[in-house]
Every structure is written in C-alpha cells, then in structure tokens.
Write an enzyme that holds these catalytic residues in place. Sequence first.
Site, PDB file in Angstrom:
ATOM      1  N   HIS A 237       0.839  -1.206   0.000  1.00  0.00           N
ATOM      2  CA  HIS A 237       0.000   0.000   0.000  1.00  0.00           C
ATOM      3  C   HIS A 237       0.874   1.256   0.000  1.00  0.00           C
ATOM      4  CE1 HIS A 237      -3.678   2.324   1.208  1.00  0.00           C
ATOM      5  NE2 HIS A 237      -2.767   3.107   1.766  1.00  0.00           N
ATOM      6  N   GLU A 238       1.830   1.315   0.928  1.00  0.00           N
ATOM      7  CA  GLU A 238       2.680   2.500   1.023  1.00  0.00           C
ATOM      8  C   GLU A 238       3.612   2.622  -0.186  1.00  0.00           C
ATOM      9  OE1 GLU A 238       1.809   4.579   3.120  1.00  0.00           O
ATOM     10  OE2 GLU A 238       0.653   3.323   4.483  1.00  0.00           O
TER      11      GLU A 238
ATOM     12  N   HIS B  27       1.896   4.657  -2.751  1.00  0.00           N
ATOM     13  CA  HIS B  27       2.092   6.083  -2.469  1.00  0.00           C
ATOM     14  C   HIS B  27       3.479   6.532  -2.932  1.00  0.00           C
ATOM     15  CE1 HIS B  27      -1.510   7.100  -0.264  1.00  0.00           C
ATOM     16  NE2 HIS B  27      -1.322   6.178   0.653  1.00  0.00           N
TER      17      HIS B  27
ATOM     18  N   GLU C 154      -4.287   8.360  -2.764  1.00  0.00           N
ATOM     19  CA  GLU C 154      -4.793   7.097  -2.222  1.00  0.00           C
ATOM     20  C   GLU C 154      -5.172   6.134  -3.338  1.00  0.00           C
ATOM     21  OE1 GLU C 154      -5.180   4.678   1.015  1.00  0.00           O
ATOM     22  OE2 GLU C 154      -4.396   6.725   0.896  1.00  0.00           O
TER      23      GLU C 154
END
Length: 494
Positions: free
Chosen positions: A261-262, A265, A291
């Site tokens: 997930h990160e 980003h 996001e």
Amino acid sequence: MTYYEKLVKHSKKINRLSHLGAICGWDQAAMMPEGGNDARSEAMAELAVMSHELSTASHLADWFNQAEAESLTAEETISLKEMKRVWQMSNILPAELVEEQSLAGSKCEHAWRTQRQTNNWHDFSKNLETVVELARKEAAIRAEATGLSRYDALLDIYEPGMTTTELDSLFADVKSWLPSLIQKVREKQSTEAVLTPKGPFFIDDQKSLSLEVMSKLGFDFDHGRLDVSTHPFCGGVPSDVRITTRYDENDFTSALMGVIHETGHARYEQGLPQQLAGLPVGQARSMGIHESQSLFFEMQLSRSPEFIALLAPSAREAFERENDKALTNENLALFNTRVKPGYIRVDADEVTYPAHVILRYEIERDLIEGNIEVVDIPRLWDKKMNEYLGLSTKGNYTDGCMQDIHWTDGSFGYFPSYTLGAMYAAQFMSAMRTEMNIENLIRERNLTPIFNWLDRHVWKKASTLSTDDILKEATGERLNAAHFKQHLENRYLK
C-alpha cells in the site's frame, strides 16, 4: 529576473523547508527517542511558522499581479495558477494559529502512542478537544474566505473541488448496496476452506520479503527507505521517500500488504515530474488521487490471484516453508481476499473498508460543523459500527475511536480520500483493461506496461490538471462509482 521567476525561486525555498519538516516528522514517528519530543515539537512548530511567514509574505500579492501580466508559456501559466491557489490557501490563516496547531498536534499525537495502548480515552480526549477547537477555528476562517461550509473548507485542502453534497450522495449510494454485498460475499466464502498461515514469522524475514516485493513493484531504493512506526505511513519527499510499516509475528500478510500500500504512495511520489520539483504544480494532485495509487497497488493489483501467485513462492522461501499448505498460491489468494467485518480500518478488507471511512467522515463532518462534541465520539462510533458492520466498540477505545492517527494532528477532511481513492483506482483499472491484458502481464512478470500507464496518465500529470480532468483524460469520464461496485462484484461474487 521576471516576477514569475521570483515566484518560482520563492516557492522552491518554501519547499525546502517543507522537505526538512517532512524528514523531521518521519524521524519523530520512526526513530526519535521519547525524551526528544518536546524539543522536536517546538522545532517543528518554529519551522511551520517560518514556512507560513514565507508563504504569506505581503509582497507576494504584488508579485502575482505582476507575473500575471507577463508573457508566459502555457506550462508557466498553469504553474502560476497553482502557486497562486496555494498562496491563497496559506494566506488565510494567521501565523499564531498555525503555531498553536503544530504544538497541539505534536502533543496529541505523541501522547496517543501510549494512550491508545492503555485504552486511555479520558486523557486522550483532553488533548483532542484542543486539536478540535483549533480545527474549528481554521474551518471558520477558511469558510469565510472561500464561501464554503466549514467542513467543505477543510475538505478542499485535501480534495480540491470535492464537496459534502457530492460526498453525501456518493456515500449514500454505497450504503444502499454495501451491506447486502458484504452479506452475499460472506455467504459465498463460508463454503470455502481456507487455512490461516501460522506464525511465528520472524520480523527479519518479513522485512526481507517486504524489500523484495518493493523491488518487484519498482520502488527506487536510491531515493527512499523502509522503516517501522506505530502507524504505517508514506512520508518524506519525492527525492527521499520514507515509508513505514508495523510487523506482527503472527501474521506476515498484514505488514506485507501495508508495505505494498505504502509503496503505491511512494511510486506516485517518485514518479512526479522532476522538472517541476519544488513547485506546487509538481506535487500530488489530491489525497484522493494519492490514495488511488496506494489502493491500485494493494487492492487492484496485489490481491489479484495472479499477483498472489508471484508473492507466494517468495513467502515460502523467505520463511523456509516450502511445504506449508497455508502458503500455497491458491490458499494465499483465498486468505488475502477474506471478507469479515473488523474493528481496525488499516486491516480491513476492501469490501468492508468503505464502511470504516463513511463512519469517520460522518463523525468528523458533524464535529467540525459543531453538531457534536468530542465527548460524543465514542457513543457515535459504537452506534455506527453496529449499524454498518455489526460490531460494538463500547468501552474499547483502542480498537475504536483511538485507532487512527489522523485526528491527532487535526487532519479533518482527510478520511473521505480513502474511499474516493478506491473509486478512482477502480476506474483507472477499468480504463487500463481496455488497452492491455492485465492478468497476462502479471503472469509474465511484466509489470512495466502497468506502471507506464500510471506514469503517463497520473504520476507525470502531478497538479497540472484538476482531479476531474485527470480522470477524464485517463478514463474518458468523471468519477463514476459504478466501476468500484463492479470491481467488488467481479472479484468477490463471480
């Protein structure tokens, strides 16, 4: 030097201070010893005031007027417009309020780290009341300056152009079909036999696996690193991206999916156009778009059975479990798409996740508008958790209203970005599928075309376009939540 060039130089100076603040914030969360917090908070507050003073310098109004009269290229005109928008946003708040908010946020966030562990709502709420009071002051000032409602004025910081009216409509639609979808998926999955991977999964092995997967996803380690913090986040700056996770020796998938997930980003940050570095136009468009990239990586891409087939062999090797039936491709694909209502937002599956966001949005909207107070939060949290997910958090503040870091520093207006991001991600994937066979590319371990599409349509656009225009150019239409619903139905019911 032209006035536009003066504004560029000034913006880059502010950006360098922001760079320092970002790295200090990462260090405060990931590396700093407990005893350093007071001094660090004061230093960061001082830095925030310096940045604010530069951002609101009285001569800038004349510079903008002069620059608008100059002969500029199309790119310079867009850049100037974005610089002016950021300047206007910054110029709204008095320096005293900025300093108060920085100090109150640092105090609340630092205390939250231990107060959450001890379920200490009583003491946490005292700090939060101060943060909310200051957020309401900011909202009132911004509302008066922009003509927006108080909550919309804060929402506009994170998602320019989005309004409560549109959010209420989007979320009302989601609430109309989400409960039945959750029930149908759970009924379908109740017939599937799934093994839960059993720990311990040693942290060093988990970190090695995380770094390997980050490499597969194209993370640039010359311009970033992975660390540990209480709450996973992506911070730093495009040239030095810092991402964090938290490890659980009983469940390696939680940290791994958090890292993925990160990394989404981070890839967005690392993909922003270098020629626009240091300028507002070269920064991420909105938190929703940001996001969308993390959720594209984690949900659209990495929870697909094809990608799990890439992850599973690496997991078996990292933990030396070649014959572990729980770590087979098939079982991990099933395990990583389990749908079960839970307390913790960051651990939620993608079907129940929107309920967590809608709950927070409704509470913070009413909190900022003055319809409720901090003392009302636990009761409302428990009520909405019961209504949306069939769970009670009565007396359980750790897993309820104290679980997130966002309110501690006054980031009201941020939470809607998560579900907006899920909707944007689904729409991007839908458009991408018209150009390439995603499943075959993953099977062939060729993720480059996928990343190139994102780079071309999202990353390199930075803030040169509005969120609406990014979506229109990339997908041919404005935000259409039907893509998100279709994605969930395709993955979980078909």
